[in-house]
Design an enzyme around this catalytic site. Structure first.
Site, short mmCIF file in Angstrom:
data_model
loop_
_atom_site.label_atom_id
_atom_site.label_comp_id
_atom_site.label_asym_id
_atom_site.label_seq_id
_atom_site.Cartn_x
_atom_site.Cartn_y
_atom_site.Cartn_z
N ASP A 1 34.92 21.32 -28.29
CA ASP A 1 35.69 20.38 -29.09
C ASP A 1 34.88 19.77 -30.22
OD1 ASP A 1 34.07 18.85 -27.41
OD2 ASP A 1 35.72 18.34 -26.08
N ASP B 1 39.20 10.55 -15.76
CA ASP B 1 40.63 10.82 -15.56
C ASP B 1 40.90 12.32 -15.39
OD1 ASP B 1 40.20 11.75 -18.11
OD2 ASP B 1 41.71 10.49 -19.08
N HIS C 1 40.11 14.82 -17.36
CA HIS C 1 40.33 15.67 -18.54
C HIS C 1 39.13 16.58 -18.77
CE1 HIS C 1 38.07 12.45 -20.81
NE2 HIS C 1 37.61 13.52 -21.45
N GLU D 1 43.70 15.81 -22.45
CA GLU D 1 43.97 14.55 -21.78
C GLU D 1 45.06 14.72 -20.72
OE1 GLU D 1 41.92 12.33 -22.49
OE2 GLU D 1 41.75 11.83 -24.61
#
Length: 289
Positions: free
Chosen positions: A72, A141, A143, A148
């Site tokens: 990314d 979380d 991801h 996400e």
């Protein structure tokens, strides 16, 4: 699926680095056969990168015939910004090894056409023959990359709006100023990573324990994108003890019981020095009058 449990972060980092080292050397890359490696950023892989640099400097590993694809990059952040993932990779890894710059691939968050940049990235991966080993990390979380919670589990490389939790977590890299934190990023998709022939995910620290629990003990769920890798035929989770705090005792006991087998993946630890010696010996002609 393999779950590798080590006592501490440093041991998890070293195990991961040894695994990457062995995979590259066993692949036996060359001018017409590049090893393709997917890479993450963030604090988790830093220990692994340091060990890989050490292996290179000791002459045990070369990246001359390795192509890398990063997960990314932020949108709108200059490439030379200290918090860009271009800067991160060059400062923490690439400039310390013998990889050719043209063999490193990082998404351009300043491209005129962002979706075209994402599409081109997918094509570059295909042209390279696909990813041999994709290394990743996760957030608390669950991801992976910037996929996400709620992301499609068959998603491809695309433009993604960052969740507020991610923006808040990243504020520490931007002097705590939320106004400076990018709100969008380019990211490989879950499907992009799933296409790799093998996936290794690094998970360390108690703050990621619930995510690891969701990743391996509960079902596949797009709210925990890392859980998708339950369905990959070759997934390796590498974690430290702290990351296992939410797992059932029997789960931890089961995978620890397999460590003697799993450690054979990194022991013996191969070296290009040994490969070169074997090659030179096999090329010697037997003595004759």
């Amino acid at each position: 699926m393999k779950l590798i449990i080590l006592d501490h972060y440093s041991q998890a980092s070293e195990w991961a680095a040894k695994y990457i080292r062995n995979r590259i050397i066993q692949f036996n890359p060359g001018p017409d056969k590049y090893f393709t490696l997917g890479l993450p950023t963030g604090s988790t892989p830093l220990g692994c990168y340091k060990k890989l640099i050490e292996y290179y400097k000791n002459g045990d590993l070369s990246f001359k015939y390795v192509k890398t694809f990063n997960m990314d990059e932020y949108v709108g952040l200059p490439r030379d910004h200290p918090e860009s993932y271009h800067s991160f990779m060059w400062n923490n890894f690439f400039k310390h090894i013998d990889i050719h710059p043209e063999n490193t691939h990082i998404l351009d968050g300043n491209a005129a056409d962002l979706q075209a940049e994402c599409d081109a990235f997918e094509e570059k991966i295909k042209a390279a023959g696909g990813i041999e080993l994709f290394v990743g990390g996760i957030g608390p979380d669950g991801h992976i990359a910037f996929n996400e919670p709620g992301s499609s589990l068959v998603s491809r490389t695309r433009v993604k709006t960052l969740a507020m939790d991610t923006i808040l977590a990243n504020a520490r890299f931007f002097d705590g100023d939320l106004a400076k934190v990018p709100t969008m990023a380019l990211t490989v998709g879950v499907g992009t990573v799933m296409d790799a022939r093998e996936v290794m995910i690094l998970i360390t620290g108690a703050h990621k324990a619930f995510a690891l629990y969701k990743a391996i003990e509960e079902g596949v769920n797009h709210m925990w994108t890392v859980s998708a890798f339950q369905q990959h035929p070759r997934t390796v989770f590498v974690c430290d003890e702290d990351a296992t705090l939410e797992l059932k005792v029997k789960t931890v006991k089961y995978f620890k019981g397999l460590m003697l087998v799993h450690n054979k993946l990194v022991d013996p630890l191969y070296s290009i020095k040994e490969k070169e010696i074997e090659k030179s010996q096999s090329s010697k002609k037997p003595y004759s009058d």
